[in-house]
Enzyme design. Structure first.
Site, PDB file in Angstrom:
ATOM      1  N   LYS A 191       2.043  -8.396 -13.929  1.00 60.84           N
ATOM      2  CA  LYS A 191       3.481  -8.634 -14.138  1.00 60.84           C
ATOM      3  C   LYS A 191       3.598  -9.496 -15.393  1.00 60.84           C
ATOM      4  CE  LYS A 191       7.811  -8.371 -12.823  1.00 60.84           C
ATOM      5  NZ  LYS A 191       8.567  -7.094 -12.889  1.00 60.84           N
ATOM      6  N   ASP A 223       5.671  -3.380 -10.614  1.00 62.96           N
ATOM      7  CA  ASP A 223       6.822  -2.657 -10.050  1.00 62.96           C
ATOM      8  C   ASP A 223       6.783  -1.184 -10.463  1.00 62.96           C
ATOM      9  OD1 ASP A 223       7.266  -3.566 -12.635  1.00 62.96           O
ATOM     10  OD2 ASP A 223       9.356  -4.144 -12.319  1.00 62.96           O
ATOM     11  N   ASP A 247      -2.711  -6.448  -2.295  1.00 59.38           N
ATOM     12  CA  ASP A 247      -2.373  -6.373  -0.869  1.00 59.38           C
ATOM     13  C   ASP A 247      -1.219  -5.403  -0.662  1.00 59.38           C
ATOM     14  OD1 ASP A 247      -2.278  -7.083   1.896  1.00 59.38           O
ATOM     15  OD2 ASP A 247      -0.559  -8.371   1.450  1.00 59.38           O
ATOM     16  N   ASP A 251      -1.291  -1.164   0.879  1.00 57.66           N
ATOM     17  CA  ASP A 251      -0.561  -0.646   2.045  1.00 57.66           C
ATOM     18  C   ASP A 251       0.255   0.576   1.625  1.00 57.66           C
ATOM     19  OD1 ASP A 251      -1.467  -2.555   3.865  1.00 57.66           O
ATOM     20  OD2 ASP A 251       0.535  -2.877   4.708  1.00 57.66           O
TER      21      ASP A 251
HETATM   22  C1  IPM Z   1      -5.314  -7.130   4.158  1.00 54.30           C
HETATM   23  C2  IPM Z   1      -4.505  -7.893   5.149  1.00 54.30           C
HETATM   24  C3  IPM Z   1      -4.811  -9.374   4.993  1.00 54.30           C
HETATM   25  C4  IPM Z   1      -4.400  -9.773   3.588  1.00 54.30           C
HETATM   26  C5  IPM Z   1      -4.143 -10.289   6.037  1.00 54.30           C
HETATM   27  C6  IPM Z   1      -4.514  -9.874   7.448  1.00 54.30           C
HETATM   28  C7  IPM Z   1      -4.445 -11.743   5.784  1.00 54.30           C
HETATM   29  O1  IPM Z   1      -3.157  -7.628   4.993  1.00 54.30           O
HETATM   30  O2  IPM Z   1      -6.564  -7.227   4.213  1.00 54.30           O
HETATM   31  O3  IPM Z   1      -4.741  -6.422   3.346  1.00 54.30           O
HETATM   32  O4  IPM Z   1      -3.240 -10.098   3.340  1.00 54.30           O
HETATM   33  O5  IPM Z   1      -5.259  -9.766   2.711  1.00 54.30           O
HETATM   34 MG    MG Z   2      -2.741  -6.114   3.577  1.00 52.99          MG
END
Ligand code: IPM
Ligand code: MG
Length: 365
Positions: A191, A223, A247, A251
């Site tokens: 960023k 972003d 992180d 996801d």
């Molecule tokens: C991940 C998880 C962890 C993180 C949590 C559980 C602390 O979300 O491994 O991605 O934020 O790193």
């Molecule tokens: Mg995570």
């Protein structure tokens, strides 16, 4: 060869899925003549219940004495009180920090056979094969100051996104090394239009690029990257980014593959070269402990089994064995077996243990 593995099964579905990875590793060991010695320890909520801390000193010591760590998952509603002094996640963060696991590899590959099991259009996600390299021991997660306080105006809180050039350099090198073994394209995500730490990140990434003339480096704002991941995910090869950005985008990226139950991860203490390393590492599925699914023999163990394959590749330098596990997983899916999370009409629904047994059988063949 003999290898010592710390097995921290954790909470929720963690023990169920990790036990299947252990089953597959044992089958693999038998077939290829390796012996895997598992040393069990507690982490997360299980450790809080037993010792009052999310990771006991002896458990950490045990991990250090092993060649790698296999981790299930941590957390659950029982330990979720925001005012609690210790949280299951603290155990995970302590493992990462204490074992210096700075390089988190999260590959996302859409298997053609599962292309219809996601919420995205097949034409968008087909050919997706990317790896996110996430910095894991610095940034917002660990920077100081990090605290809450209150003064005359009210409550306040601070977290700090700190990076040193050494921390940036080593993780960016991991990105380049992984890119060299793949399609030779690296996207460094930051960023830099707002954050000083990102401006340093971008400078260092550009400097390190001089050592990797064969890899094409591009910079992308986080972003924009989130948008591209949905719009044209197949354009990515390797993404390297700081802890919090990594992180969030992992996801997001995991949904390209349909289920988090399919995605493995490796957290390494060294820079892999030529697709292998002998670096110490911790291997875990990217999904959480899924408390509502626990104890029912339904969770998908494939993410953890593929994490065990990454262990073979990255910590034990056993590329053929790793490939054999990957192939066994594919074979079982091709035969039509599915856990609930990737179930489609006309397929054969199986539980956690059955899926583990099927893969172990294919590995042993
Ligand atoms: C991940 C998880 C962890 C993180 C949590 C559980 C602390 O979300 O491994 O991605 O934020 O790193
Ligand atoms: Mg995570």
């Amino acid at each position: 060869m003999q290898f010592n593995i710390a097995a921290l099964l954790g909470d929720g579905v963690g023990p169920e899925v990790a036990n299947e990875a252990i089953r597959v590793l044992e089958a693999m060991g038998k077939k290829f003549g390796h012996s895997f010695q598992f040393h069990h320890g507690l982490v997360g909520g299980a450790a809080i219940d037993a010792h009052g801390v999310a990771l006991a000193e002896e458990t950490l010591k045990m991990c250090r004495s092993c060649d790698a760590v296999l981790l299930g998952a941590v957390g659950g509603p029982k330990w979720d009180d925001p005012k609690a002094k210790v949280r299951p996640e603290d155990g995970l963060l302590a493992l990462r920090k204490e074992l210096e696991l700075f390089a988190n590899l999260r590959p996302v590959k859409v298997l053609p056979i599962l292309v219809d099991s996601t919420t995205l259009k097949p034409e968008v996600i087909k050919n997706v094969d990317l790896t996110v390299v996430r910095e894991l021991t610095s940034g917002l997660y660990f920077g100081q100051p990090k605290k809450q306080w209150h003064d005359a105006e009210g409550r306040k809180a601070v977290d700090t996104m700190f990076y040193s050039e050494q921390e940036i350099e080593r993780i960016v090198r991991v990105g380049f090394e992984i890119a060299l073994t793949r399609r030779k394209k690296l996207t460094s995500v930051d960023k830099a239009n707002v954050l000083e730490s990102s401006r340093l990140w971008r400078q260092v990434a550009t400097e390190v690029a001089a050592d990797y003339p064969d890899v094409e480096l591009e910079h992308m704002l986080v972003d924009a990257c989130s948008m591209r991941l949905i719009q044209r995910p197949a354009q990515f090869d390797v993404i390297v980014t700081e802890n919090t950005f990594g992180d969030i985008i992992t996801d997001e990226a995991s949904m390209l593959a349909g289920s988090m139950g399919m995605l493995p991860s490796a957290s390494l203490a060294g820079i892999p070269k030529g697709g292998v390393s002998k670096a110490f590492g911790m291997y875990e599925p990217i999904h959480g402990s899924a408390p509502s699914r626990a104890g029912q023999n339904i969770a998908n163990p494939i993410a953890t089994i593929l994490s065990a394959a990454m262990m073979l590749r990255y910590s034990f330098n056993l590329a053929n064995e790793a490939q054999a596990v990957d192939k066994a997983v594919l074979a079982v899916l091709e035969e039509g077996y599915r856990t609930y999370d990737i179930m489609e009409e006309g397929k054969i629904k199986v539980g956690t243990r059955e899926m583990g047994e099927l893969i172990a059988e294919r590995v042993a063949k």
